[in-house]
Design a protein around this motif. Structure first.
Motif, PDB file in Angstrom:
ATOM      1  N   SER B  52       0.835  -1.207   0.000  1.00  0.00           N
ATOM      2  CA  SER B  52       0.000   0.000   0.000  1.00  0.00           C
ATOM      3  C   SER B  52       0.867   1.253   0.000  1.00  0.00           C
ATOM      4  O   SER B  52       0.555   2.238  -0.678  1.00  0.00           O
ATOM      5  N   GLN B  93      -7.282   0.905  -0.412  1.00  0.00           N
ATOM      6  CA  GLN B  93      -7.630  -0.378   0.185  1.00  0.00           C
ATOM      7  C   GLN B  93      -8.945  -0.253   0.956  1.00  0.00           C
ATOM      8  O   GLN B  93      -9.797  -1.113   0.879  1.00  0.00           O
ATOM      9  N   ASP B 173      -5.559  -0.952  -4.874  1.00  0.00           N
ATOM     10  CA  ASP B 173      -5.007  -1.611  -3.693  1.00  0.00           C
ATOM     11  C   ASP B 173      -5.973  -2.704  -3.238  1.00  0.00           C
ATOM     12  O   ASP B 173      -7.038  -2.419  -2.706  1.00  0.00           O
ATOM     13  N   GLU B 174      -5.602  -3.935  -3.477  1.00  0.00           N
ATOM     14  CA  GLU B 174      -6.417  -5.099  -3.117  1.00  0.00           C
ATOM     15  C   GLU B 174      -7.882  -4.942  -3.532  1.00  0.00           C
ATOM     16  O   GLU B 174      -8.779  -4.947  -2.693  1.00  0.00           O
TER      17      GLU B 174
HETATM   18 MG    MG Z   1      -2.119  -2.747   2.074  1.00  0.00          MG
END
Ligand code: MG
Ligand code: ATP
Lengths: 344, 272
Positions: B52, B93, B173-174
């Motif tokens: 991140s 995220q 992010d994810e």
């Molecule tokens: Mg992360």
């Protein structure tokens, strides 16, 4: 929701808002211990603005022009200003409780004003609003530093905790200064003023309050999309192209400036900055293109009404306006919350 | 309206010796990457390895302590936020709000970098927002309130908001967090089908295989970079993730996939 409103629609809204405001101001002038006929109010205004030359009782004319009109205009400006301040702070700090009063800005402004008025800091060279502004900025600076350096919990609750600590500190400082240096008479006057008081308002205050609010309104409206962009937090605002630090600095300085001006004129009035933006969100949604002007309008109407009530609620006595705002504001807010919860 | 950033070079995003530290602790350090137009890069690594942080540095949301990032061949420090946002979009995220906004409102925020205080919302903005909602298959939910959405729907709204920026580079992010398996696969397919350069942090290594190249992070360092089959060697999997991994072949179509197994602390040591 951000569909552009047609020019005609925009004009209609503008005319509607101005009309409602004008009616509120008229009511603010006409209603009071000595009621004054609306026709006399209008004739006085015509005399003063266009030298219309109606024959009127000079006492009525004096009450209308020198007392009630400036008082009502300042009440409106103050309501609009505090509502916008609350709106800005809630949007930028991502905290529904943010408002000048809770964040210690009002308390700091009071301390600054008392330093000038009672202690005589600056030897008469620094005016009350300047002192209040310095106090507001120092208080918010301290609160911001405290919120930043204290680690733990989430950042947005941090600022409220820091604000409460700051308010306590500055309120204590103000009380200390008053007890130490003010005469009993002075102390009573200041305490009354600190609770919010429009009695002393004259035209000179109008020329401070209205430009301050007009500037704040323009700045906020200019930054309306930036305020929207903070919806998902400051990182998200940054990735949407907002220069976060610059935007925050400009808007928070704007809020501190307006709060300071208002506190220096009428003392600190709580609740308006907290309640009005929330109420308006329930009415018009959460986009700032609508929130900014509507909050200003509703804030102005709210404080003008509160001022009228403060004059007529107890015969022969004027209540501090801060008392009225809390007395009306709290139940209205509760109602809106309940209704809002059901609607959504 | 300003023109979007362009470059003749194939490299759209790169960084050299990038490092970020909080006080004396380096969260990421010494990261160099060059990402070509249209490439799909996956960033993998254990929790806390700096994925991140790296994405935020690449997005310009955090300022690097060392090194620099170039977007379209121009140093990120020399660009203003608006120019960056017209070229690069970032999906965090976690990003949530208490505001009572609708899906439509949330996606419209994506137009922010293209609007100015004096520039009104136009038909073209409407068009872009409608497309973005269609791309993530959310057009039917456009009037729904944010707080009524499921985790997966929220994630898709965030992606639609990023798409509404009409970016050339998309950082995620994810993005498959909180999604059910079908939604995960649908989202990866969606992202891979977009005509933009994408860089995304992922946890599922088999899903990461769909990327063109993988960057493997470990303790803030970039320890491997290259095509998935080259970097995810059994040795690398053991060293970085502490798991045993073997490549298997699907008898139906010959595709290769990873079989992963937990390694106890003892096994990790004896294998070293
Ligand atoms: Mg992360
Ligand atoms: N402000 C901070 N101060 C100190 N340490 C931090 C800070 N921000 C992040 N870290 C640490 O930096 C490391 C890298 O964090 P980062 O969020 O980049 O990891 P990640 O690879 O994205 O992890 P995850 O897979 O859990 O999302 C973590 O160990 C984290 O605890």
């Amino acid at each position: 929701m951000s569909r552009p409103i047609s020019r005609l629609g925009l004009l209609a809204r503008l005319i509607g808002s101005v009309t409602i405001l004008a009616i509120a101001v008229l009511a603010g002038i006409a209603i009071g211990e000595t009621a004054i006929e609306p026709s006399i109010v209008l004739q006085t205004l015509a005399n003063k603005l266009w030298t219309a030359g109606y024959g009127l009782d000079p006492i009525d004319e004096g009450i209308v022009w020198s007392y009630r009109l400036p008082r009502t205009l300042v009440a409106g400006a103050c309501g609009a200003g505090l509502a916008i301040c609350g709106l800005i702070l809630q949007a930028l700090l991502r905290n529904p409780l943010a408002e000048p009063y809770l964040l210690g800005i009002s308390a700091g402004a009071s301390t600054g004003a008392v330093l000038i008025a009672v202690i005589g800091v600056g030897g008469g060279l620094i005016s009350l609003p300047v002192g209040a502004f310095a106090g507001a900025v120092v208080a918010f600076g301290l609160v911001a530093i405290l919120a930043r350096t204290s680690r733990g919990a989430s950042a947005s609750s941090q600022i409220i905790l820091a604000g409460i600590a700051g308010s306590q500190l500055f309120n204590a400082l103000t009380a200390y200064l008053i007890t130490k240096s003010a005469s009993a008479e002075q102390a009573r006057g200041i305490m009354f003023w600190l609770l919010g008081n429009l009695s002393g308002v004259r035209w000179s205050s109008v020329w401070m309050a209205i430009p301050a609010v007009a500037i704040a309104l323009l700045v906020c409206f200019w930054y309306r999309r930036a305020l929207d962009a903070f919806t998902f937090g400051s990182d998200s605002a940054a990735s949407l192209g907002i220069p976060v630090r610059q935007t925050r600095t400009v808007l928070i300085a704007c809020a501190a400036f307006v709060t300071a001006i208002m506190v220096s004129i009428v003392g600190s009035i709580g609740f308006v900055g907290l309640v009005i933006p929330h109420a308006v969100r329930l009415l018009v949604g959460s986009r700032h293109t609508r929130l900014v002007p509507t909050s200003a309008l509703v804030g102005a109407l709210f404080l003008i009404s509160a001022d009228i009530l403060s004059r007529i609620l107890i015969k022969g006595q004027v209540l501090p306006i801060g008392v009225i705002t809390a007395l009306i504001g709290a139940p209205v807010f509760a109602l809106l919350l309940i209704r809002g919860a059901r609607v959504r | 309206m300003s023109d979007p950033l362009t470059t003749n070079s194939e490299i759209v995003l790169e960084c050299q010796a990038l490092g970020y530290a909080v006080r004396e602790t380096w969260l990421v350090r010494d990261i160099s990457l060059s990402i070509a137009r249209g490439e799909r890069i996956g960033i993998v690594g254990p929790n806390g390895s700096g994925k991140s942080t790296l994405l935020k540095l690449l997005a310009g949301i955090m300022k690097p302590r060392e090194g620099q990032v170039q977007l379209m061949g121009r140093a990120l420090q020399g660009l203003n936020r608006r120019e960056i946002a017209q070229t690069l979009a970032f999906v965090e995220q976690q990003a949530d709000t208490l505001d009572a906004i609708s899906v439509q409102d949330a996606v419209e925020l994506g137009r922010t970098p293209w609007l100015s205080p004096v520039q009104p919302w136009s038909e073209r903005d409407d068009e872009v927002v409608r497309h973005a909602l269609q791309d993530v298959a959310l057009a039917h939910l456009s009037t729904r309130a944010w707080k009524t959405l499921s985790g997966g729907e929220r994630q898709r709204v965030h992606i639609a908001r990023a798409l509404a920026q009409t970016p050339q580079v998309l950082l995620l992010d994810e993005p498959t967090n909180h999604l059910d398996i079908r939604q995960q696969l649908a989202l990866l397919k969606l992202v891979h089908g977009l005509p933009v350069t994408t860089v995304m942090a992922l946890h599922d290594l088999n899903q990461a295989l769909t990327c063109d190249r993988l960057a493997v992070m470990s303790s803030g360092r970039l320890v491997a970079l290259g095509p998935p089959h080259d970097v995810l060697t059994p040795q690398q999997l053991q060293n970085t993730f502490g798991v045993a991994g073997r490549w298997l072949i699907d008898p139906v179509d010959g595709a290769r996939m990873l079989r992963l197994e937990h390694l106890s602390e003892q096994e990790r040591e004896t294998h070293d």
